[in-house]
Design a protein around this motif. Structure first.
Motif, PDB file in Angstrom:
ATOM      1  N   HIS A 128      -6.841  -1.149  -5.438  1.00 54.05           N
ATOM      2  CA  HIS A 128      -5.785  -1.786  -6.993  1.00 54.05           C
ATOM      3  C   HIS A 128      -5.134  -2.435  -5.944  1.00 54.05           C
ATOM      4  CE1 HIS A 128      -2.672  -3.298  -9.761  1.00 54.05           C
ATOM      5  NE2 HIS A 128      -3.751  -3.409  -9.656  1.00 54.05           N
ATOM      6  N   ALA A 129      -4.772  -1.777  -4.933  1.00 56.77           N
ATOM      7  CA  ALA A 129      -3.213  -2.655  -3.774  1.00 56.77           C
ATOM      8  C   ALA A 129      -4.095  -3.950  -3.383  1.00 56.77           C
ATOM      9  CB  ALA A 129      -2.747  -1.420  -2.813  1.00 56.77           C
ATOM     10  N   SER A 150       1.140   3.662  -3.193  1.00 55.25           N
ATOM     11  CA  SER A 150      -0.493   4.203  -3.202  1.00 55.25           C
ATOM     12  C   SER A 150      -0.815   5.910  -2.461  1.00 55.25           C
ATOM     13  CB  SER A 150      -1.803   3.700  -2.884  1.00 55.25           C
ATOM     14  OG  SER A 150      -2.211   2.547  -3.432  1.00 55.25           O
ATOM     15  N   ALA A 156      -0.587   9.984  -2.025  1.00 53.23           N
ATOM     16  CA  ALA A 156      -2.187  10.688  -1.095  1.00 53.23           C
ATOM     17  C   ALA A 156      -1.204  11.904  -0.467  1.00 53.23           C
ATOM     18  CB  ALA A 156      -2.516  10.033  -0.180  1.00 53.23           C
ATOM     19  N   TYR A 206       0.845  -1.494  -0.081  1.00 51.78           N
ATOM     20  CA  TYR A 206      -0.421  -0.648   0.210  1.00 51.78           C
ATOM     21  C   TYR A 206       1.069   1.506  -0.030  1.00 51.78           C
ATOM     22  CZ  TYR A 206      -3.641  -3.073   1.663  1.00 51.78           C
ATOM     23  OH  TYR A 206      -4.594  -4.102   1.222  1.00 51.78           O
ATOM     24  N   LEU A 263      -6.071   3.623  -7.141  1.00 47.83           N
ATOM     25  CA  LEU A 263      -4.624   3.137  -5.649  1.00 47.83           C
ATOM     26  C   LEU A 263      -4.851   1.727  -5.425  1.00 47.83           C
ATOM     27  CD1 LEU A 263      -2.415   5.997  -7.152  1.00 47.83           C
ATOM     28  CD2 LEU A 263      -2.543   3.937  -8.206  1.00 47.83           C
ATOM     29  N   LEU A 264      -5.524   2.492  -4.254  1.00 47.13           N
ATOM     30  CA  LEU A 264      -6.090   2.100  -2.985  1.00 47.13           C
ATOM     31  C   LEU A 264      -6.275   0.630  -3.035  1.00 47.13           C
ATOM     32  CD1 LEU A 264      -6.293   4.283  -0.046  1.00 47.13           C
ATOM     33  CD2 LEU A 264      -4.033   2.771   0.093  1.00 47.13           C
ATOM     34  N   VAL A 272      -6.467   8.408  -6.028  1.00 49.60           N
ATOM     35  CA  VAL A 272      -6.025   7.757  -5.006  1.00 49.60           C
ATOM     36  C   VAL A 272      -6.602   6.301  -4.408  1.00 49.60           C
ATOM     37  CG1 VAL A 272      -5.251   8.286  -2.034  1.00 49.60           C
ATOM     38  CG2 VAL A 272      -4.970   9.594  -4.237  1.00 49.60           C
TER      39      VAL A 272
END
Length: 152
Positions: free
Chosen positions: A63-64, A21, A25, A18, A60-61, A57
């Motif tokens: 996806h992670a 991401s 942020a 994480y 991205l989070l 953001v």
């Protein structure tokens, strides 16, 4: 056939998956506060920063998070099972006899915070890399021990 013990060695994702991401942020959060603290304020930069914080953001989070749910490595008595990838999942089962080298690679952040990437090389020269594993050391050690035990 070698014996690794009663249970296989397993690893899932480390929390550093994480980290990119969170860096995005923090960087755009700082950009927003910088833009609104200027005299006169910079509304275009502040608006761009807000859009990134609100739209990019969370993606991205997410996806992670989905990568972390899929990522796994397992060493059994005769093979290594690897699973990674989002949105395209990959499953690979490699016999231990086909692996010539198992290494752990770490980024600068992983050296300080833990985790690592497992790099495997097969006898045919194929390479596999699983990034962001929590117990990459234990998996690599189990593979290398099995390779040593089975060496002629």
């Amino acid at each position: 056939m070698n014996q690794l013990g009663p249970s296989p060695v397993r690893s899932g994702a480390h929390w550093t998956i994480y980290l990119p991401s969170l860096v995005v942020a923090a960087a755009w959060g700082l950009a927003y506060f910088w833009a609104v603290s200027r005299v006169p304020p910079l509304p275009a930069i502040a608006a761009i920063a807000l859009v990134i914080e609100v739209a990019v953001v969370p993606l991205l989070l997410l996806h992670a998070f989905l990568r972390a749910r899929v990522l796994a490595a397992e060493v059994t008595s005769d093979e290594v099972r690897l699973r990674w990838g989002f949105p395209f999942r990959r499953n690979v089962a490699l016999p231990l006899s086909d692996i010539t080298l198992a290494q752990v690679r770490r980024s600068v952040a992983q050296r300080k915070l833990g985790g690592g990437a497992l790099a495997l090389v097969t006898r045919e020269g194929r390479r596999h890399l699983l990034a962001d594993l929590a117990a990459a050391d234990a998996v690599a050690a189990a593979i290398n021990d099995a390779i040593r035990k089975n060496a002629p």
